[in-house]
Write an enzyme that holds these catalytic residues in place. Structure first.
Site, short mmCIF file in Angstrom:
data_model
loop_
_atom_site.label_atom_id
_atom_site.label_comp_id
_atom_site.label_asym_id
_atom_site.label_seq_id
_atom_site.Cartn_x
_atom_site.Cartn_y
_atom_site.Cartn_z
N HIS A 1 40.25 37.16 41.97
CA HIS A 1 40.57 38.30 41.11
C HIS A 1 39.67 39.50 41.45
CE1 HIS A 1 41.76 40.15 37.16
NE2 HIS A 1 40.62 40.80 37.40
N GLU A 2 38.38 39.25 41.54
CA GLU A 2 37.44 40.35 41.80
C GLU A 2 37.64 40.92 43.20
OE1 GLU A 2 36.11 41.48 39.22
OE2 GLU A 2 36.50 39.69 38.02
N HIS B 1 40.25 43.62 43.20
CA HIS B 1 39.67 44.92 42.84
C HIS B 1 38.95 45.50 44.06
CE1 HIS B 1 40.37 44.81 38.53
NE2 HIS B 1 39.69 43.69 38.36
ZN LIG Z 1 39.72 42.52 36.66
#
Ligand SMILES: [Zn+2]
Ligand SMILES: [Zn+2]
Length: 153
Positions: free
Chosen positions: A67-68, A71
């Protein structure tokens, strides 16, 4: 898991799932409270909540890292890196990452009623493990000392 092992894990996931290197730092930050991890826009570092590993284990940390990294890579490439952006949601799906920076639930958390957690205790070293789902105690053992786990309550 040490910071060094976390860094290696993030490097590996970045190459395997995104086919791009992770060129910044990843480390545990015990001050993160309810969130499993975060990506820092200014430094490009990734911080992971050590509780995510203690409570849920390495599989959970891998999900948070994916998830990170969504980003991270989108931000560096100047694409839509926020949760509401289509680029972001598309990439999450592609790498099979959880939709949100996962929220940690602890037995002491107040507020909304949450699903009951299963509490396991290591018979040998007394380490506690909270799990959202039932564990097969024949398959899983203590991450610290490999002792047998026992379901509490
Ligand atoms: Zn996030
Ligand atoms: Zn143990």
């Amino acid at each position: 898991m040490t910071n060094e092992e976390l860094q290696q894990l993030v490097n590996r996931i970045s190459l395997e799932n995104f086919h791009k290197p992770f060129l910044h730092q990843a480390y545990f930050n015990a001050r993160l409270r309810s969130t499993g991890g975060r990506y820092l826009l200014q430094s490009h570092h990734i911080e992971i909540n050590p509780k995510a590993f203690e409570i849920y284990g390495v599989r959970e940390v891998e999900g948070i890292v994916r998830h990170e990294l969504c980003h991270y890579h989108l931000h560096l490439e100047g694409k839509g890196y926020q949760h509401r952006d289509k680029d972001f949601r598309d990439l999450l799906k592609k790498v099979n990452a959880p939709r949100f920076c996962s929220t940690l639930q602890t037995s002491t958390s107040t507020g909304k009623k949450e699903r009951p957690l299963y509490t396991y205790r290591c018979v040998k070293c007394q380490q506690l493990y909270l799990r959202k789902i039932r564990l097969n105690v024949k398959k899983y053992c203590c991450g610290k000392c490999s002792g047998p786990l026992k379901l509490m309550q």
